[in-house]
Scaffold this motif. Structure first.
Motif, mmCIF file in Angstrom:
data_model
loop_
_atom_site.group_PDB
_atom_site.id
_atom_site.type_symbol
_atom_site.label_atom_id
_atom_site.label_comp_id
_atom_site.label_asym_id
_atom_site.label_seq_id
_atom_site.Cartn_x
_atom_site.Cartn_y
_atom_site.Cartn_z
ATOM 1 N N ASP A 1 -7.703 2.491 -11.504
ATOM 2 C CA ASP A 1 -7.039 1.191 -10.938
ATOM 3 C C ASP A 1 -8.083 0.944 -9.489
ATOM 4 O OD1 ASP A 1 -4.423 -0.467 -10.466
ATOM 5 O OD2 ASP A 1 -5.309 0.147 -8.496
ATOM 6 N N LEU B 1 -3.999 5.410 -13.089
ATOM 7 C CA LEU B 1 -4.375 5.117 -11.845
ATOM 8 C C LEU B 1 -5.903 5.873 -11.605
ATOM 9 C CD1 LEU B 1 -1.089 5.709 -9.962
ATOM 10 C CD2 LEU B 1 -2.595 3.447 -10.046
ATOM 11 N N THR B 2 -5.979 7.037 -12.127
ATOM 12 C CA THR B 2 -7.329 7.755 -12.161
ATOM 13 C C THR B 2 -7.326 8.766 -13.186
ATOM 14 O OG1 THR B 2 -8.745 9.275 -10.916
ATOM 15 C CG2 THR B 2 -6.285 9.560 -10.444
ATOM 16 N N THR C 1 -7.216 -0.421 -6.819
ATOM 17 C CA THR C 1 -6.844 -0.222 -5.528
ATOM 18 C C THR C 1 -6.621 1.206 -5.215
ATOM 19 O OG1 THR C 1 -4.162 -0.305 -6.330
ATOM 20 C CG2 THR C 1 -5.531 -2.314 -5.931
ATOM 21 N N TYR C 2 -6.760 2.119 -6.361
ATOM 22 C CA TYR C 2 -6.835 3.546 -6.081
ATOM 23 C C TYR C 2 -7.820 4.227 -5.287
ATOM 24 C CZ TYR C 2 -6.573 8.540 -6.844
ATOM 25 O OH TYR C 2 -6.669 10.124 -6.773
ATOM 26 N N PHE D 1 -2.497 3.694 -3.377
ATOM 27 C CA PHE D 1 -2.993 2.550 -4.415
ATOM 28 C C PHE D 1 -1.838 1.626 -4.088
ATOM 29 C CE2 PHE D 1 0.115 5.626 -6.310
ATOM 30 C CZ PHE D 1 1.129 4.801 -6.811
ATOM 31 N N ASN D 2 -2.049 0.443 -4.577
ATOM 32 C CA ASN D 2 -1.038 -0.568 -4.487
ATOM 33 C C ASN D 2 0.167 -0.595 -5.382
ATOM 34 O OD1 ASN D 2 -2.792 -1.560 -2.268
ATOM 35 N ND2 ASN D 2 -3.173 -3.548 -3.197
ATOM 36 N N ALA E 1 -11.382 6.619 -10.703
ATOM 37 C CA ALA E 1 -10.541 5.635 -10.362
ATOM 38 C C ALA E 1 -10.496 4.452 -11.523
ATOM 39 C CB ALA E 1 -10.767 4.905 -8.820
ATOM 40 N N ASN F 1 0.888 -1.359 -0.032
ATOM 41 C CA ASN F 1 -0.048 -0.050 0.070
ATOM 42 C C ASN F 1 0.954 1.323 -0.029
ATOM 43 O OD1 ASN F 1 -2.335 -1.331 0.118
ATOM 44 N ND2 ASN F 1 -2.438 -1.512 2.282
#
Length: 116
Positions: free
Chosen positions: A54, A46-47, A56-57, A72-73, A52, A9
């Motif tokens: 992704d 990512l965004t 994880t975002y 994010f990851n 978002a 993370n």
């Protein structure tokens, strides 16, 4: 450089440095690239437009309007590239101007102007 493990993370913070206390900041678009000088050829979104891309975002609550927090990851661009570079586009708006881009959140499409 900041070294991380895969799928760790990552938490980031963008802050606006201004004497004007009536400004707010919004994370509009963030892309990652394996090349620090090319954010067009091979990128990972990512965004985009506040949405978002992704899974994880995430945006996180911020203590002040002039600070944006997100995370994010971590990931890599297939094992050929040892580094990932991040480029984010932020929007600065008047605080509590609810018609501004900062308060619209995720925008999936933009309105076009009608010409005469």
């Amino acid at each position: 450089p900041y070294y991380v493990d895969m799928n760790q993370n990552l938490f980031l913070e963008a802050s606006l440095h201004s004497s004007d206390q009536n400004l707010t900041v919004f994370v509009d678009t963030c892309v990652a690239s394996p090349n620090s000088s090319d954010f067009r050829t091979q990128v990972y979104e990512l965004t985009k437009s506040g949405c978002a891309s992704d899974s994880t975002y995430a945006l996180f609550p911020s203590p002040r309007s002039d600070v944006a927090r997100f995370g994010f990851n971590s990931f890599s661009f297939v094992n050929r590239f040892p580094s990932v570079f991040l480029q984010c586009k932020l929007v600065v708006c008047r605080y509590h101007d609810f018609s501004s881009r900062c308060y619209q959140g995720c925008v999936t499409r933009f309105k076009r102007n009608a010409d005469s």
